[in-house]
Design a protein around this motif. Sequence first.
Motif, PDB file in Angstrom:
ATOM      1  N   LYS A  59      44.349  42.517  26.709  1.00 28.87           N
ATOM      2  CA  LYS A  59      45.389  42.535  25.775  1.00 28.87           C
ATOM      3  C   LYS A  59      44.674  42.514  24.377  1.00 28.87           C
ATOM      4  CE  LYS A  59      49.409  41.231  28.226  1.00 28.87           C
ATOM      5  NZ  LYS A  59      50.640  40.422  28.552  1.00 28.87           N
ATOM      6  N   GLU A  60      45.321  42.905  23.417  1.00 24.14           N
ATOM      7  CA  GLU A  60      44.817  43.087  21.857  1.00 24.14           C
ATOM      8  C   GLU A  60      44.368  41.798  21.532  1.00 24.14           C
ATOM      9  OE1 GLU A  60      47.263  45.084  19.572  1.00 24.14           O
ATOM     10  OE2 GLU A  60      47.118  47.013  20.561  1.00 24.14           O
ATOM     11  N   ASP A  61      45.128  40.487  22.071  1.00 22.74           N
ATOM     12  CA  ASP A  61      44.621  39.212  21.671  1.00 22.74           C
ATOM     13  C   ASP A  61      43.543  38.566  22.187  1.00 22.74           C
ATOM     14  OD1 ASP A  61      45.767  38.863  23.953  1.00 22.74           O
ATOM     15  OD2 ASP A  61      47.388  37.355  23.233  1.00 22.74           O
ATOM     16  N   GLY A  62      42.944  39.186  23.108  1.00 23.40           N
ATOM     17  CA  GLY A  62      41.936  38.814  23.866  1.00 23.40           C
ATOM     18  C   GLY A  62      42.313  38.158  25.118  1.00 23.40           C
ATOM     19  N   PHE A  63      43.625  38.201  25.720  1.00 16.15           N
ATOM     20  CA  PHE A  63      43.919  37.724  26.897  1.00 16.15           C
ATOM     21  C   PHE A  63      43.359  38.690  27.920  1.00 16.15           C
ATOM     22  CE2 PHE A  63      47.130  37.620  30.515  1.00 16.15           C
ATOM     23  CZ  PHE A  63      46.759  35.941  30.781  1.00 16.15           C
ATOM     24  N   VAL A  64      42.842  38.258  29.239  1.00 19.53           N
ATOM     25  CA  VAL A  64      42.480  39.153  30.334  1.00 19.53           C
ATOM     26  C   VAL A  64      43.203  38.661  31.476  1.00 19.53           C
ATOM     27  CG1 VAL A  64      40.374  39.916  31.623  1.00 19.53           C
ATOM     28  CG2 VAL A  64      40.251  39.154  29.080  1.00 19.53           C
ATOM     29  N   HIS A  65      43.760  39.651  32.159  1.00 13.36           N
ATOM     30  CA  HIS A  65      44.210  39.593  33.495  1.00 13.36           C
ATOM     31  C   HIS A  65      43.576  40.428  34.381  1.00 13.36           C
ATOM     32  CE1 HIS A  65      47.278  41.185  36.709  1.00 13.36           C
ATOM     33  NE2 HIS A  65      47.482  39.963  36.697  1.00 13.36           N
ATOM     34  N   VAL A  66      42.995  39.470  35.557  1.00 10.27           N
ATOM     35  CA  VAL A  66      42.227  40.148  36.460  1.00 10.27           C
ATOM     36  C   VAL A  66      42.787  40.193  37.908  1.00 10.27           C
ATOM     37  CG1 VAL A  66      39.911  39.880  37.881  1.00 10.27           C
ATOM     38  CG2 VAL A  66      40.075  39.358  35.461  1.00 10.27           C
ATOM     39  N   LEU A  67      43.101  41.438  38.449  1.00  7.49           N
ATOM     40  CA  LEU A  67      43.978  41.529  39.635  1.00  7.49           C
ATOM     41  C   LEU A  67      42.705  41.681  40.783  1.00  7.49           C
ATOM     42  CD1 LEU A  67      46.535  41.618  41.269  1.00  7.49           C
ATOM     43  CD2 LEU A  67      46.286  44.152  40.850  1.00  7.49           C
ATOM     44  N   MET A  68      42.841  40.773  41.846  1.00  8.94           N
ATOM     45  CA  MET A  68      41.552  40.935  42.650  1.00  8.94           C
ATOM     46  C   MET A  68      42.404  40.825  44.012  1.00  8.94           C
ATOM     47  SD  MET A  68      39.265  37.208  42.270  1.00  8.94           S
ATOM     48  CE  MET A  68      38.614  37.774  43.600  1.00  8.94           C
ATOM     49  N   THR A  69      41.211  40.843  45.024  1.00 13.61           N
ATOM     50  CA  THR A  69      41.592  40.484  46.511  1.00 13.61           C
ATOM     51  C   THR A  69      40.528  39.831  47.183  1.00 13.61           C
ATOM     52  OG1 THR A  69      42.847  41.439  48.415  1.00 13.61           O
ATOM     53  CG2 THR A  69      41.172  42.699  47.552  1.00 13.61           C
ATOM     54  N   LEU A  70      40.699  39.462  48.428  1.00 15.12           N
ATOM     55  CA  LEU A  70      39.587  39.058  49.157  1.00 15.12           C
ATOM     56  C   LEU A  70      39.290  40.129  50.359  1.00 15.12           C
ATOM     57  CD1 LEU A  70      40.641  35.377  49.051  1.00 15.12           C
ATOM     58  CD2 LEU A  70      38.547  36.476  47.562  1.00 15.12           C
ATOM     59  N   THR A  71      38.255  39.773  51.096  1.00 19.65           N
ATOM     60  CA  THR A  71      38.110  40.814  52.115  1.00 19.65           C
ATOM     61  C   THR A  71      39.173  40.527  53.452  1.00 19.65           C
ATOM     62  OG1 THR A  71      36.417  39.141  53.148  1.00 19.65           O
ATOM     63  CG2 THR A  71      35.665  41.204  51.896  1.00 19.65           C
ATOM     64  N   THR A  72      39.606  39.336  53.416  1.00 18.62           N
ATOM     65  CA  THR A  72      40.707  39.138  54.297  1.00 18.62           C
ATOM     66  C   THR A  72      41.453  38.020  53.922  1.00 18.62           C
ATOM     67  OG1 THR A  72      39.711  37.349  55.725  1.00 18.62           O
ATOM     68  CG2 THR A  72      39.008  39.680  56.496  1.00 18.62           C
ATOM     69  N   PRO A  73      42.834  37.647  54.403  1.00 19.61           N
ATOM     70  CA  PRO A  73      43.433  36.376  53.759  1.00 19.61           C
ATOM     71  C   PRO A  73      43.079  35.305  54.242  1.00 19.61           C
ATOM     72  CG  PRO A  73      44.888  38.068  54.619  1.00 19.61           C
ATOM     73  CD  PRO A  73      43.508  38.775  55.020  1.00 19.61           C
ATOM     74  N   HIS A  74      42.219  35.189  55.297  1.00 19.89           N
ATOM     75  CA  HIS A  74      41.352  34.037  55.867  1.00 19.89           C
ATOM     76  C   HIS A  74      40.175  33.876  55.563  1.00 19.89           C
ATOM     77  CE1 HIS A  74      45.186  33.698  58.232  1.00 19.89           C
ATOM     78  NE2 HIS A  74      44.754  34.919  58.901  1.00 19.89           N
ATOM     79  N   CYS A  75      39.740  34.531  54.361  1.00 18.01           N
ATOM     80  CA  CYS A  75      38.404  34.435  53.695  1.00 18.01           C
ATOM     81  C   CYS A  75      37.996  33.053  53.547  1.00 18.01           C
ATOM     82  CB  CYS A  75      38.221  35.276  52.643  1.00 18.01           C
ATOM     83  SG  CYS A  75      36.674  35.135  51.843  1.00 18.01           S
ATOM     84  N   PRO A  76      36.787  32.289  53.998  1.00 19.70           N
ATOM     85  CA  PRO A  76      36.626  31.110  53.759  1.00 19.70           C
ATOM     86  C   PRO A  76      36.368  30.767  52.342  1.00 19.70           C
ATOM     87  CG  PRO A  76      34.750  32.232  55.009  1.00 19.70           C
ATOM     88  CD  PRO A  76      36.042  33.353  54.767  1.00 19.70           C
ATOM     89  N   VAL A  77      36.037  31.487  51.268  1.00 20.57           N
ATOM     90  CA  VAL A  77      36.140  31.240  50.170  1.00 20.57           C
ATOM     91  C   VAL A  77      37.387  31.697  49.169  1.00 20.57           C
ATOM     92  CG1 VAL A  77      33.500  31.581  49.954  1.00 20.57           C
ATOM     93  CG2 VAL A  77      34.905  33.715  49.612  1.00 20.57           C
ATOM     94  N   ALA A  78      38.481  31.581  49.735  1.00 21.25           N
ATOM     95  CA  ALA A  78      39.642  32.007  49.165  1.00 21.25           C
ATOM     96  C   ALA A  78      40.072  30.934  47.953  1.00 21.25           C
ATOM     97  CB  ALA A  78      40.857  32.011  50.184  1.00 21.25           C
ATOM     98  N   GLU A  79      39.640  29.837  48.371  1.00 26.04           N
ATOM     99  CA  GLU A  79      39.966  28.891  47.318  1.00 26.04           C
ATOM    100  C   GLU A  79      38.908  28.938  46.075  1.00 26.04           C
ATOM    101  OE1 GLU A  79      42.329  26.225  47.162  1.00 26.04           O
ATOM    102  OE2 GLU A  79      43.377  27.389  49.154  1.00 26.04           O
TER     103      GLU A  79
END
Length: 124
Positions: A59-79
């Motif tokens: 956004k113009e004010d420097g706010f950044v939104h990142v939309l991401m996923t993981l390889t699986t919902p049970h990914c061990p690094v999900a947290e």
Amino acid sequence: MPSRIPEQPKEPEENQNPMDTISKSLLEGEIIEALRKIYDPEIPVNIYDLGLIYDITIKEDGFVHVLMTLTTPHCPVAEILPKEVEAAVRGVKGVKDVYVELTWDPPFTIDRMSEEAKMLLGLW
């Protein structure tokens, strides 16, 4: 009849200049480079080229939104991985704040990987 105090014009806050398109593009490039330093510990490809980052909105004010996923919902690094993404993006100069949103729609597929990532993993 209550008296009203006229509203005073607000002073612009320091460093509140909106970003132009070129500045956003440059900032996006720096954010992508920061994301390329993050790896899924089970896969020797950075998360950006792996295709885990679906969208980066600045956004113009420097706010950044990142939309991401993981390889699986049970990914061990999900947290951990979304927090690493948030910290990396927050560390980029020019980013005022960041919100990382995790999504499962659409689910991750190898079609989202860069050509280099596919070659590195022998998926050709």
